[in-house]
Design a protein around this motif. Sequence first.
Motif, short mmCIF file in Angstrom:
data_model
loop_
_atom_site.label_atom_id
_atom_site.label_comp_id
_atom_site.label_asym_id
_atom_site.label_seq_id
_atom_site.Cartn_x
_atom_site.Cartn_y
_atom_site.Cartn_z
N ILE A 165 0.84 -1.20 0.00
CA ILE A 165 0.00 0.00 0.00
C ILE A 165 0.88 1.25 0.00
N THR A 166 1.93 1.24 0.80
CA THR A 166 2.85 2.39 0.83
C THR A 166 3.48 2.62 -0.54
N GLY A 167 3.97 1.56 -1.15
CA GLY A 167 4.58 1.71 -2.47
C GLY A 167 3.60 2.17 -3.53
N LEU A 168 2.37 1.62 -3.51
CA LEU A 168 1.37 2.03 -4.49
C LEU A 168 0.95 3.49 -4.29
N SER A 169 0.77 3.91 -3.04
CA SER A 169 0.38 5.30 -2.79
C SER A 169 1.48 6.27 -3.21
N LEU A 170 2.73 5.92 -2.98
CA LEU A 170 3.83 6.78 -3.42
C LEU A 170 3.93 6.81 -4.94
N LEU A 171 3.68 5.69 -5.58
CA LEU A 171 3.68 5.65 -7.04
C LEU A 171 2.61 6.58 -7.60
N PHE A 192 3.75 10.22 -7.21
CA PHE A 192 4.76 10.65 -8.18
C PHE A 192 4.16 10.81 -9.57
N VAL A 193 3.20 9.95 -9.91
CA VAL A 193 2.53 10.08 -11.21
C VAL A 193 1.66 11.33 -11.23
N ALA A 194 0.98 11.61 -10.11
CA ALA A 194 0.08 12.77 -10.07
C ALA A 194 0.84 14.08 -10.20
N ASP A 234 9.42 12.28 -12.52
CA ASP A 234 10.02 11.11 -13.15
C ASP A 234 10.60 10.17 -12.11
N ARG A 235 10.26 8.89 -12.25
CA ARG A 235 10.75 7.90 -11.30
C ARG A 235 12.20 7.56 -11.59
N GLY A 236 12.96 7.45 -10.50
CA GLY A 236 14.38 7.16 -10.62
C GLY A 236 15.03 7.13 -9.25
#
Length: 273
Positions: free
Chosen positions: A113-119, A122-124, A128-130
């Motif tokens: 859940i933490t990883g999905l919420s952070l993803l 970052f998308v919102a 850029d992910r890195g």
Amino acid sequence: MKRGLSSFNLVSLVFGFAFLYLPILLLVIYSFNASQLVTVWGGFSTRWYAALLGNRLFLDAAWVTLRVAVLSATLATILGTLAAMALVRHARFPGRTLLSGMVFAPLVMPEVITGLSLLLLFVAVDFDRGFWTVTVAHTTLTMCFVAVVVRSRLVSFDRSLEEAAQDLGCPPGKAFLLVTLPVIWPAVAAGWMLAFTLSLDDLVIASFTSGPGATTLPMRIYSQVRLGVTPEINAISTIMIAVVALGVIAAALFNRRQDARRQRDERLASQDV
């Protein structure tokens, strides 16, 4: 009452340690296997350690993991210490309950859940992910652990020491750096080490927040294991075990030296009295 180690306790202890450490021992042994087959012993060899030094994928992933761990642990230690100070020193202020909940939420929240919420975050915000997204994610994850460790030390801290320094003309900030911080430093260092270890070990959150050029070592190992375990994975795992073992031994020796020095100082103080 019968005292001592019974046969049942001894057998349970042996099976417990075997269950925990026998797989690790086998992994270490087969890292020196000359055969390409990880389950077939082909003789003693260090060829896979040499091959590991030439594997740029593993080396680059290890370097990214180390940089993320150091930076995120440092940021988490600073933020976690400040959060612990706010929660301990200020019993009542607007938003204290909200701050406490936000600080300690990652302790009980599943990493998925933490990883999905952070993803989604970052998308919102179109970030850029890195490397930096993984660092921010690990800081968010580990900050709560630092806050818990430092908070437990601050609860038992004698504030009269800091107040005495301020009565003698020391500004609050300087009093914290010269009086409070040296006393709580073991807890701060323990929090940093815990955050560093958690960042090195994380796979789930890094998988959600990583991007091109930010593949961590756990992600690289997991992707390789899905295709099949290779002797190089045994070799890099053995190196990580050795590093952890050396760190534990060094910490134990340091603590023993500190205890011996403290006991010596107490004996000298008692002799002077």
